[in-house]
Design a protein around this motif. Sequence first.
Motif, PDB file in Angstrom:
ATOM      1  N   LYS A   1      -1.413   2.355  -2.043  1.00  0.00           N
ATOM      2  CA  LYS A   1       0.002   2.515  -2.379  1.00  0.00           C
ATOM      3  C   LYS A   1       0.622   1.121  -2.399  1.00  0.00           C
ATOM      4  O   LYS A   1       0.784   0.485  -1.361  1.00  0.00           O
ATOM      5  N   LYS A   2       0.945   0.652  -3.581  1.00  0.00           N
ATOM      6  CA  LYS A   2       1.399  -0.739  -3.735  1.00  0.00           C
ATOM      7  C   LYS A   2       2.693  -1.025  -2.982  1.00  0.00           C
ATOM      8  O   LYS A   2       3.011  -2.179  -2.706  1.00  0.00           O
ATOM      9  N   GLU A   3       3.415   0.003  -2.637  1.00  0.00           N
ATOM     10  CA  GLU A   3       4.645  -0.172  -1.859  1.00  0.00           C
ATOM     11  C   GLU A   3       4.398  -0.897  -0.540  1.00  0.00           C
ATOM     12  O   GLU A   3       5.294  -1.532   0.011  1.00  0.00           O
ATOM     13  N   ILE A   4       3.177  -0.811  -0.031  1.00  0.00           N
ATOM     14  CA  ILE A   4       2.880  -1.441   1.257  1.00  0.00           C
ATOM     15  C   ILE A   4       3.116  -2.954   1.212  1.00  0.00           C
ATOM     16  O   ILE A   4       3.469  -3.559   2.230  1.00  0.00           O
ATOM     17  N   PHE A   5       2.958  -3.562   0.057  1.00  0.00           N
ATOM     18  CA  PHE A   5       3.206  -4.998  -0.053  1.00  0.00           C
ATOM     19  C   PHE A   5       4.671  -5.341   0.235  1.00  0.00           C
ATOM     20  O   PHE A   5       4.974  -6.456   0.632  1.00  0.00           O
ATOM     21  N   ASP A   6       5.570  -4.367   0.048  1.00  0.00           N
ATOM     22  CA  ASP A   6       6.995  -4.610   0.256  1.00  0.00           C
ATOM     23  C   ASP A   6       7.407  -4.552   1.722  1.00  0.00           C
ATOM     24  O   ASP A   6       8.435  -5.118   2.091  1.00  0.00           O
ATOM     25  N   TYR A   7       6.632  -3.848   2.548  1.00  0.00           N
ATOM     26  CA  TYR A   7       7.070  -3.680   3.940  1.00  0.00           C
ATOM     27  C   TYR A   7       6.041  -4.102   4.989  1.00  0.00           C
ATOM     28  O   TYR A   7       6.334  -4.095   6.184  1.00  0.00           O
TER      29      TYR A   7
ATOM     30  N   PRO B   1      -7.674  -4.080   8.214  1.00  0.00           N
ATOM     31  CA  PRO B   1      -9.041  -4.523   8.528  1.00  0.00           C
ATOM     32  C   PRO B   1      -9.180  -6.039   8.599  1.00  0.00           C
ATOM     33  O   PRO B   1      -8.724  -6.761   7.714  1.00  0.00           O
ATOM     34  N   MET B   2      -9.859  -6.504   9.637  1.00  0.00           N
ATOM     35  CA  MET B   2      -9.989  -7.948   9.862  1.00  0.00           C
ATOM     36  C   MET B   2     -10.939  -8.601   8.855  1.00  0.00           C
ATOM     37  O   MET B   2     -10.888  -9.808   8.650  1.00  0.00           O
ATOM     38  N   ASN B   3     -11.807  -7.810   8.201  1.00  0.00           N
ATOM     39  CA  ASN B   3     -12.761  -8.389   7.254  1.00  0.00           C
ATOM     40  C   ASN B   3     -12.451  -8.022   5.812  1.00  0.00           C
ATOM     41  O   ASN B   3     -13.321  -8.083   4.945  1.00  0.00           O
ATOM     42  N   GLN B   4     -11.206  -7.644   5.531  1.00  0.00           N
ATOM     43  CA  GLN B   4     -10.772  -7.472   4.149  1.00  0.00           C
ATOM     44  C   GLN B   4     -10.693  -8.846   3.488  1.00  0.00           C
ATOM     45  O   GLN B   4     -10.701  -9.872   4.179  1.00  0.00           O
ATOM     46  N   PRO B   5     -10.623  -8.927   2.148  1.00  0.00           N
ATOM     47  CA  PRO B   5     -10.469 -10.230   1.494  1.00  0.00           C
ATOM     48  C   PRO B   5      -9.287 -11.013   2.063  1.00  0.00           C
ATOM     49  O   PRO B   5      -8.211 -10.463   2.295  1.00  0.00           O
ATOM     50  N   ARG B   6      -9.481 -12.298   2.276  1.00  0.00           N
ATOM     51  CA  ARG B   6      -8.491 -13.120   2.961  1.00  0.00           C
ATOM     52  C   ARG B   6      -7.160 -13.203   2.222  1.00  0.00           C
ATOM     53  O   ARG B   6      -6.120 -13.468   2.834  1.00  0.00           O
ATOM     54  N   ALA B   7      -7.171 -12.995   0.920  1.00  0.00           N
ATOM     55  CA  ALA B   7      -5.934 -13.093   0.153  1.00  0.00           C
ATOM     56  C   ALA B   7      -4.975 -11.936   0.434  1.00  0.00           C
ATOM     57  O   ALA B   7      -3.774 -12.047   0.148  1.00  0.00           O
ATOM     58  N   LEU B   8      -5.476 -10.856   1.005  1.00  0.00           N
ATOM     59  CA  LEU B   8      -4.636  -9.685   1.251  1.00  0.00           C
ATOM     60  C   LEU B   8      -3.823  -9.874   2.536  1.00  0.00           C
ATOM     61  O   LEU B   8      -4.304 -10.462   3.505  1.00  0.00           O
TER      62      LEU B   8
ATOM     63  N   GLY C   1      -3.667   5.695   1.145  1.00  0.00           N
ATOM     64  CA  GLY C   1      -2.611   4.721   1.370  1.00  0.00           C
ATOM     65  C   GLY C   1      -1.510   5.227   2.282  1.00  0.00           C
ATOM     66  O   GLY C   1      -1.576   6.336   2.833  1.00  0.00           O
ATOM     67  N   LEU C   2      -0.472   4.394   2.441  1.00  0.00           N
ATOM     68  CA  LEU C   2       0.610   4.682   3.384  1.00  0.00           C
ATOM     69  C   LEU C   2       1.937   4.222   2.805  1.00  0.00           C
ATOM     70  O   LEU C   2       2.171   3.019   2.650  1.00  0.00           O
ATOM     71  N   LEU C   3       2.803   5.170   2.496  1.00  0.00           N
ATOM     72  CA  LEU C   3       4.152   4.850   2.050  1.00  0.00           C
ATOM     73  C   LEU C   3       5.018   4.470   3.253  1.00  0.00           C
ATOM     74  O   LEU C   3       4.751   4.887   4.387  1.00  0.00           O
TER      75      LEU C   3
END
Length: 257
Positions: free
Chosen positions: A72-78, A88-95, A46-48
């Motif tokens: 690293k769940k912090e990524i959702f914040d930034y 990634p372009m083919n990750q689940p669409r909800a991400l 992950g990436l902080l």
Amino acid sequence: MKILFIGDVMSSIGRDMVEDYLYRIKQQYQIDFVIANVENASHGKGLLKKHYEFFVFQGVQAMTMGNHTFDKKEIFDYIDEANRLIVPMNQPRALPGTKSRVFDCLGKKIRITSVLGSAFMDTRNGSPFEMIDDYLDLEHDIHIIDYHGEATSEKVVFAHYVKDKVQAVLGTHTHVQTADEKIIDGKCAFISDVGMTGPYRSAIGCDIDSVITRMKGFHAPFIIAESSGQLCAVVLTFEDNKVVDIERIMINEDHSF
């Protein structure tokens, strides 16, 4: 134009190698644009945000991710403000996240797309062969794909699939630099894996003794190796919008810079 792509930066040792060598590499090779795969940059997964900002400060203009993007769940914040990050372009669409970005450099539009392989990877991800078609005709002068996957054969076939519309397919994820760099049909630069930037004396970045314990059938956590560092990368050379050279870089205690 010369573009540097740095392979999977792993842990503080990988970050230290970027800090120690990036400026010198840019000077020696006259680099115009820097890309790095940073999905392992924070403690191996992950990436902080502070490490995203570290790479910005070091002069990394574009950062690709992979299967550990959201560890690293912090990524959702930034992530929405991280304008150098490509997921990634083919990750689940909800991400969340931007899956293909265009950067301006020397009057050229450089598109960078991140792709997850399918063989031996998470089955929730969409097929890269089916989904990449939506990205091949988007605006760009130069299109570089980071193909983050396990299987070398899959990476080779994918590069041939897109060779007429992209200028480079660079493999990441296995952390082992391959010696198969080439320009396919004079159109598309390719390497199966750029390699890892992280602990040199390790099993793809992990402590060797802990990996041996796991291989013998016992439960043991993956521990980041403590060792000297390694930096793996490739330099792409372009004339106008055509790639004319791909060169590997490996720096470690057995391969001096």
